[in-house]
Design a protein around this motif. Sequence first.
Motif, PDB file in Angstrom:
ATOM      1  N   ARG A 122       0.534  -1.294  -0.018  1.00  0.00           N
ATOM      2  CA  ARG A 122      -0.212  -0.186   0.137  1.00  0.00           C
ATOM      3  C   ARG A 122       0.835   1.409  -0.451  1.00  0.00           C
ATOM      4  NH1 ARG A 122      -3.301  -0.351   4.378  1.00  0.00           N
ATOM      5  NH2 ARG A 122      -4.779  -1.919   3.447  1.00  0.00           N
ATOM      6  N   ALA A 123       1.764   1.590   1.039  1.00  0.00           N
ATOM      7  CA  ALA A 123       3.065   2.095   0.815  1.00  0.00           C
ATOM      8  C   ALA A 123       3.320   2.713  -0.229  1.00  0.00           C
ATOM      9  CB  ALA A 123       4.034   2.322   1.985  1.00  0.00           C
ATOM     10  N   ASN A 124       4.208   1.494  -1.458  1.00  0.00           N
ATOM     11  CA  ASN A 124       4.477   1.810  -2.337  1.00  0.00           C
ATOM     12  C   ASN A 124       3.470   2.330  -3.302  1.00  0.00           C
ATOM     13  OD1 ASN A 124       7.108   0.917  -1.589  1.00  0.00           O
ATOM     14  ND2 ASN A 124       6.170  -1.158  -2.752  1.00  0.00           N
ATOM     15  N   LEU A 125       2.263   1.722  -3.474  1.00  0.00           N
ATOM     16  CA  LEU A 125       1.324   2.257  -3.951  1.00  0.00           C
ATOM     17  C   LEU A 125       1.225   3.711  -4.102  1.00  0.00           C
ATOM     18  CD1 LEU A 125      -1.730  -0.600  -4.791  1.00  0.00           C
ATOM     19  CD2 LEU A 125      -0.184   0.265  -5.773  1.00  0.00           C
ATOM     20  N   TYR A 126       0.865   4.370  -3.171  1.00  0.00           N
ATOM     21  CA  TYR A 126       0.266   5.686  -2.133  1.00  0.00           C
ATOM     22  C   TYR A 126       1.446   6.485  -2.821  1.00  0.00           C
ATOM     23  CZ  TYR A 126      -4.410   4.186  -0.746  1.00  0.00           C
ATOM     24  OH  TYR A 126      -5.769   4.218  -0.795  1.00  0.00           O
ATOM     25  N   SER A 127       3.019   5.917  -2.505  1.00  0.00           N
ATOM     26  CA  SER A 127       4.038   6.908  -2.944  1.00  0.00           C
ATOM     27  C   SER A 127       4.395   6.685  -4.643  1.00  0.00           C
ATOM     28  CB  SER A 127       5.534   6.766  -2.663  1.00  0.00           C
ATOM     29  OG  SER A 127       5.224   5.618  -1.268  1.00  0.00           O
ATOM     30  N   LYS A 128       3.645   5.890  -4.677  1.00  0.00           N
ATOM     31  CA  LYS A 128       3.150   5.430  -6.738  1.00  0.00           C
ATOM     32  C   LYS A 128       2.387   6.881  -7.210  1.00  0.00           C
ATOM     33  CE  LYS A 128       2.891   3.272 -11.497  1.00  0.00           C
ATOM     34  NZ  LYS A 128       2.312   2.276 -11.518  1.00  0.00           N
ATOM     35  N   LEU A 159      -0.771  12.581   2.190  1.00  0.00           N
ATOM     36  CA  LEU A 159      -1.516  11.829   2.269  1.00  0.00           C
ATOM     37  C   LEU A 159      -1.542  10.726   1.815  1.00  0.00           C
ATOM     38  CD1 LEU A 159      -4.798  12.247   1.677  1.00  0.00           C
ATOM     39  CD2 LEU A 159      -4.432  11.760  -1.062  1.00  0.00           C
ATOM     40  N   ILE A 160       0.021  10.382   1.703  1.00  0.00           N
ATOM     41  CA  ILE A 160       0.596   9.185   0.922  1.00  0.00           C
ATOM     42  C   ILE A 160       1.064   8.600   2.193  1.00  0.00           C
ATOM     43  CG2 ILE A 160       3.156   8.489   0.414  1.00  0.00           C
ATOM     44  CD1 ILE A 160       3.390  10.925  -1.611  1.00  0.00           C
ATOM     45  N   ARG A 161       0.924   9.076   3.420  1.00  0.00           N
ATOM     46  CA  ARG A 161       1.620   8.738   4.761  1.00  0.00           C
ATOM     47  C   ARG A 161       0.212   7.959   5.142  1.00  0.00           C
ATOM     48  NH1 ARG A 161       2.966  12.657   7.266  1.00  0.00           N
ATOM     49  NH2 ARG A 161       1.032  13.149   8.704  1.00  0.00           N
ATOM     50  N   MET A 162      -1.168   8.989   5.574  1.00  0.00           N
ATOM     51  CA  MET A 162      -2.197   8.115   6.073  1.00  0.00           C
ATOM     52  C   MET A 162      -2.122   6.979   4.112  1.00  0.00           C
ATOM     53  SD  MET A 162      -4.548  11.700   5.623  1.00  0.00           S
ATOM     54  CE  MET A 162      -6.000  11.149   6.143  1.00  0.00           C
ATOM     55  N   GLY A 163      -1.997   6.725   3.161  1.00  0.00           N
ATOM     56  CA  GLY A 163      -2.292   6.047   2.570  1.00  0.00           C
ATOM     57  C   GLY A 163      -2.113   4.845   3.253  1.00  0.00           C
ATOM     58  N   SER A 164      -0.642   4.584   3.599  1.00  0.00           N
ATOM     59  CA  SER A 164       0.286   3.244   3.972  1.00  0.00           C
ATOM     60  C   SER A 164      -0.175   3.161   5.470  1.00  0.00           C
ATOM     61  CB  SER A 164       1.817   3.829   3.343  1.00  0.00           C
ATOM     62  OG  SER A 164       1.469   4.446   4.877  1.00  0.00           O
ATOM     63  N   SER A 182     -12.924   5.952  -5.429  1.00  0.00           N
ATOM     64  CA  SER A 182     -11.793   6.858  -3.900  1.00  0.00           C
ATOM     65  C   SER A 182     -10.733   6.174  -4.089  1.00  0.00           C
ATOM     66  CB  SER A 182     -12.461   6.347  -2.523  1.00  0.00           C
ATOM     67  OG  SER A 182     -11.448   7.205  -1.446  1.00  0.00           O
ATOM     68  N   SER A 183      -9.834   7.484  -3.882  1.00  0.00           N
ATOM     69  CA  SER A 183      -8.687   7.138  -4.205  1.00  0.00           C
ATOM     70  C   SER A 183      -8.306   6.589  -2.105  1.00  0.00           C
ATOM     71  CB  SER A 183      -7.794   8.914  -4.208  1.00  0.00           C
ATOM     72  OG  SER A 183      -7.758   9.701  -3.204  1.00  0.00           O
ATOM     73  N   ARG A 184      -9.262   6.205  -1.224  1.00  0.00           N
ATOM     74  CA  ARG A 184      -8.937   5.719  -0.576  1.00  0.00           C
ATOM     75  C   ARG A 184      -8.805   4.451  -0.460  1.00  0.00           C
ATOM     76  NH1 ARG A 184     -10.712   4.624   4.714  1.00  0.00           N
ATOM     77  NH2 ARG A 184      -9.962   5.566   6.517  1.00  0.00           N
ATOM     78  N   ASN A 185      -9.893   3.886  -1.533  1.00  0.00           N
ATOM     79  CA  ASN A 185      -9.178   2.196  -1.427  1.00  0.00           C
ATOM     80  C   ASN A 185      -7.834   2.051  -2.333  1.00  0.00           C
ATOM     81  OD1 ASN A 185     -10.159  -0.219  -2.292  1.00  0.00           O
ATOM     82  ND2 ASN A 185     -12.089   0.341  -2.061  1.00  0.00           N
ATOM     83  N   MET A 186      -7.180   1.074  -1.468  1.00  0.00           N
ATOM     84  CA  MET A 186      -6.278   0.640  -2.164  1.00  0.00           C
ATOM     85  C   MET A 186      -6.376   0.140  -3.880  1.00  0.00           C
ATOM     86  SD  MET A 186      -3.020  -1.870  -1.354  1.00  0.00           S
ATOM     87  CE  MET A 186      -3.779  -2.477  -1.160  1.00  0.00           C
ATOM     88  N   LEU A 237      -7.422   2.523  -6.072  1.00  0.00           N
ATOM     89  CA  LEU A 237      -6.537   3.817  -6.630  1.00  0.00           C
ATOM     90  C   LEU A 237      -6.033   3.720  -7.590  1.00  0.00           C
ATOM     91  CD1 LEU A 237      -5.077   5.900  -5.250  1.00  0.00           C
ATOM     92  CD2 LEU A 237      -2.832   3.760  -4.748  1.00  0.00           C
ATOM     93  N   ARG A 238      -5.640   2.573  -8.503  1.00  0.00           N
ATOM     94  CA  ARG A 238      -5.175   2.559  -9.717  1.00  0.00           C
ATOM     95  C   ARG A 238      -5.936   2.989 -10.725  1.00  0.00           C
ATOM     96  NH1 ARG A 238      -5.105  -1.549 -12.772  1.00  0.00           N
ATOM     97  NH2 ARG A 238      -3.490  -1.513 -14.984  1.00  0.00           N
ATOM     98  N   SER A 239      -7.048   2.525 -10.501  1.00  0.00           N
ATOM     99  CA  SER A 239      -8.282   2.801 -12.095  1.00  0.00           C
ATOM    100  C   SER A 239      -8.360   4.462 -11.368  1.00  0.00           C
ATOM    101  CB  SER A 239      -9.630   2.413 -11.792  1.00  0.00           C
ATOM    102  OG  SER A 239     -10.496   2.313 -10.658  1.00  0.00           O
ATOM    103  N   TYR A 240      -8.535   5.160  -9.970  1.00  0.00           N
ATOM    104  CA  TYR A 240      -8.956   6.595  -9.916  1.00  0.00           C
ATOM    105  C   TYR A 240      -8.150   7.459 -10.442  1.00  0.00           C
ATOM    106  CZ  TYR A 240      -9.013  11.290  -7.729  1.00  0.00           C
ATOM    107  OH  TYR A 240      -9.471  12.643  -7.186  1.00  0.00           O
ATOM    108  N   THR A 241      -6.508   6.965 -10.619  1.00  0.00           N
ATOM    109  CA  THR A 241      -5.638   7.849 -10.878  1.00  0.00           C
ATOM    110  C   THR A 241      -5.460   7.857 -12.890  1.00  0.00           C
ATOM    111  OG1 THR A 241      -3.907   7.210  -8.974  1.00  0.00           O
ATOM    112  CG2 THR A 241      -3.230   8.330 -10.271  1.00  0.00           C
TER     113      THR A 241
END
Lengths: 610, 365
Positions: free
Chosen positions: A569-575, A599-604, B69-73, B76-80
Motif C-alpha cells: 500500500r505504501a508503495n502504491l500511494y507513493s507512486k 496523504l501518502i503517509r495516511m494511505g500506507s 475513491s483514492s482511499r481504497n487501495m 487507487l489505480r483506476s482512480y489515477t
Amino acid sequence: MSKEVFSQISPSEFFYRNRDLAGFSNPTRSLYTSVREFVENALDACDHKKILPDIHLSIKAVDPEQADPKHYILTVKDNGPGIDPEHIPLAFGTVLYGSKFGLKQARGMFGLGATMAILYGQITTNKPVTVKSCSDGKTLDEFVMLLDIQKNKPVIQKHTTKEGSKTGLTVSIVLEGDYSKAGSKIRDYVYQTSLITPYASITFEDPSGEKFHYPRIVKDMPRPPTVIKPHPHGIDVETIRRMITDTHYQIPTIDNKMIDKIKKELSLKKNLSPKEILERAQKRWSDISRPVRTVISVMSFLDIDFEGLKKIRIDDIDVANRTITYWDFGESQSHAVELNPDSPYYKQLASTVQGDTLLTFLTKRFQRVGPTTAEKFCEFAKFKPDKRIGSMTNEELVKLADALQKFEEFLAPDPSCLAPLGEEPLSKGIMKFFNPEFAAVWQRNASAYSGFPFIVEMGIAYGGDIPPNGLKVYRFANRIPLLYDEGSDVVLKIVNETEWARYKIKGDPPLVIVSHICSTRIPYKTVGKENVADRPELERELKNALQYLARKLAVHMSRQGAADMAKKRANLYSKYVPLIAQFATELAGKKKEPNYNQLIRMGSEIEEQV
Amino acid sequence: MKNKSSAKTAETRKKRLLSLLEQQGLNIYENLDKGKFPQFVIPSRSVSNIVYDKKIRQYILGNASAVRSSRNMSQLRSYTQLAWLAFFVNRLVREGKSSTLRDIYYSSQAFSIDFEDQPESDNIIVDLEAVLTSPREEFHIFPEERSSVFGDLTIEYTVPGYEGKRMNLSDHPDGYLIGPSLSSAELVDTSAELVIAIEKGGLFTRFVEEKVHKKFKAIIVDTAGQAPRSTRNLLRRLNTEMGLPVVILADGDVYGEHIAMVIKSGSANAAHLRELTVPDAKWLGVWATDIEKYKLPTIPMTESDIKRIYDLQKDPRYQEGNWKKQLEVFLKLKRKAELEAFSKYGLTNITDKYLPAKLEESKSF
C-alpha cells in the motif's frame, strides 16, 4: 492319550523361512531394518527405566574396498539398564523370547526384530553376534554367540567378564548390506528419530567415518506408559479362550516341582500323613496359592499322599457329575471317584475348574469394566452373570466374543498405556530442527478404534530455514519414523485432501507437518509397518488436528499478509498520489502542486476497506 | 434556407466541458491540499441501474452511483487513470487535437499510467463520459469507424487552422466523413427539409447519383451499419438545431429495425449520455410487412437472427405499435431482405418507387 505325531518347526526356523515378512528381503532393506531394530530396542530399554537415552550407532564395512552389497559391522551402544547375564543367551539367542507381551505402547512388538537381525547376519555372513552388557554398573559381560536355527537355542562361543563402570548394552553384528543404497534412508531414519525423541542424544557414524550427532534438546522424559488389561472391544475368541484357560484356572500338573511348592507353602519339613497335611493346609488356606489349594483338594478326595500323587495323572474333574477321573500309572488303568458336595474342598475344585463367574471375569480381566457395566453386558449378551466361564461351550465363547465387540456401553479404552511425546518436547524439537518462522503443535485427547486406544499429536512449521520446496510430511507411529510407502498412508491422505488455499497456503510452500500416532496397536496396512491404514476414527482425529493447526497457520499468514499489504500500500500511494497531484494541478489551472505528503503517509496506514 | 438562430453551440459545449474539467481539477487539488482522499462519483452503469425513460424516450441511468475513491487501495489505480484521462482530455480540447480510442491507450504510457489493455482504457473513457455526462466525441476522442454525410448543409469549422472556414457538404459526391472536425463544426444553414439516414454505403452512393438530395430536399447520412455516436449526435443536431425531420432506411431484418431504434432512442450502452437520440425519427423500412408487400427476394434468417428477435421482444420499446408488430412478422417469416433486394426490379426502383411511397406513408405514422 497319544503324543502329537506331526513335527514341530522352531520359531527360528519359521522366521528364517519367512524373513521377507520381517523386512529382510534384500541387502538394502535388511541393513535399514537391522539399524531400526537395534536403535528402537535401545530406546525402549532406556524409556522403560527412565534413563535419558544416549545412543551410538555405527556402520563399518568389513572390507571398504569391496563393492556393495558387502559385509558390514553394525554396532549399537546404549546407556540403558543392560540385561542380566543369565538372560542374555536366551534374549539374543532365541526367537520369541522377550518381555514385551503386555499391553502398552512400545516401539517394537515382542522384540522379535533384533533376533531377526542377528539371524539375518548369521545367515549372510556366518559370523556370531557380540553382546556386551553391564546391568549392575560393576561387571561387564561379553557374549559371542550363534543361533542354532533348528533347535531355537543359543550356542555360546565365548563368555568373558570384565570390570564395568556404567550400565548399558552394546550389540554388534556382521551382516550383508548395501549402504550405498540404504544410506539415505538410514540417515533420514536417524534424523527423524532424533526429531521425535528430543530427549535422546543420538550419534551415527557412517561407513565413511562421517559423524551425525543429534544432541539432546529436552531434559524431561515423557511420562512412561503403563501396562493395562485389554479392552473388551479389542478381543477375539482366541484371546478369550487363552484368558480363560491360562494357568490360573488349569488343573495343575503334579510333578516334583509342584510337590516342592506345596511343601514350601505349607512349611512341611518332614513327611506327614495326608490327614496331617490337610489339617496344616486348612490352617493356612488363605495364604496358600491357588494351584496348591487345588492339589490339596484332589488329595482330600482321593485320600492319597505325595507318593501316591506322583503315580497318577488327573484327567478330568467333572463338577456337574461330581466325579474325578484319574489315570494310575502303576495299575495302568483309569479310575473315577465321586466328589462329596458337602466337602469344603468341593467348592474349591468347582471354582478352579469352572473358573470365575462371567461377572467376575469381566470386571477382573478387562480394563474399565465395573459390576454395573458387566451386569448390563450380561443382559445384552443374554448370559447369566453367575455363569462359570470354564463351563462355556465353543459356541458360547464365540457368542461372548461377538457380544463383547458389539456392546456399546463399555467405557472408551484407557489411554494411560499410551506415551505421547507431549506438546512441549515436540514443539522444541520442531523449533530446533527447522528453525521456522511459525510453528504450532497440538496433542489431541485420546480416542480409540476397535478397543485400541490412540492419541494423535501433530505439529506444523512454516518458513524460516525450511526450503520452499513444497509440503513435507514427517510421519511417526509410536515414536518410530515411517519412511516407506508414504503414498498410501492415512496421514498423507488427510494432508492431500486439505484445501491449502483456504489457509492462505499456495504454490510450493516452506511447510512441514509432523504427525505422531501413539497406540497400543497401530493399524498398519502391511506387515512392513510403514503405512497406517485409514481407520475412520483415526482419520477423524488426524483431520481435526490438522485443521486446528492449519487455522493457526492461516492466522499467521493473514498477519504476515497484512504486513506485506501495508508495504504494498505504501508503495502504491507513493507512486500514484504524486501523479494525481500533477494532473489535478494542470486541470485546476494552478501553478504550484498541492501538499500531498500527508496523504501518502495516511494511505500506507489505513486499513483495507471492505 | 434555415438559419440557426442560437449562438455557436459547438463553442458553448466546449466551454461547458472545460469548466466541468476545471471543477473536477479544483476539487481534487483542494482535497489533496487538505490531506483528504479525493474521489469521483460515477453514475452506475450496471444493468439494474439502466431504465427506459418514456418521457424523453431513451434509456437513461437510474439514481445509483458508485464512488471511486483514492482511499481504497484497490481503486487507487483506476482512480489515477480517471484523473489522468480528465487531465489528458483537458489538453486535447484546449489544444484542439483529436485522438482515437487506441491513441488514448498508448498516450497513457507517457505518463506512467499503465492500462493493461485497450478495453481497460476504453472503460475509463466511458467512466469519464458518465462523470461529465458528455460523449467522448466532445473529449475529441473518436472511434475508428466513420460514416458520411452529403447534402446542402453549410458548416463552419472550429478546429485549429480552419476556424471560421465554411464549407458546403454537397460539393463532393462521395460525401463527407463525419470526423472530429465535422463533429465539432457549427451548423450554419441548409436548404434541406429532410434527413435520410441509410444503413449502407452502396445505397448512399446510389442516392447521391439519383439526386435524392434534390428530389426530396434531403441531407443523406450513411450510418455504415449501427450508427456511431458522432453520427447519432449529428443526426440529433440536424433535428434539433436545424429543425429537420429524420427518416431511416435499413435492411429488412431485426438488425435493421434496431439500427432505426437506436437512432431514435439510444442504446443501453450509452444510457449515461444524452443528446445522442432523435426521438422523432421515423423508421421508413424495410419493414417485415414490406417484404411481402413489395415481393422482395429474401434469404433465410440464421439462428442468431431469431435469438435477437426474442431478445428485443423483452426490450420495453418493442412492447407496442409498429415496432412490436414488425418483430412478430419477422419471426413468422423467418426470412429477411436487404436494401439491395429492390435492385431485382431495377437499380432505381428503391429511389423511384419505394422511397416516395414510404415517405408518403410516413406522414400518417
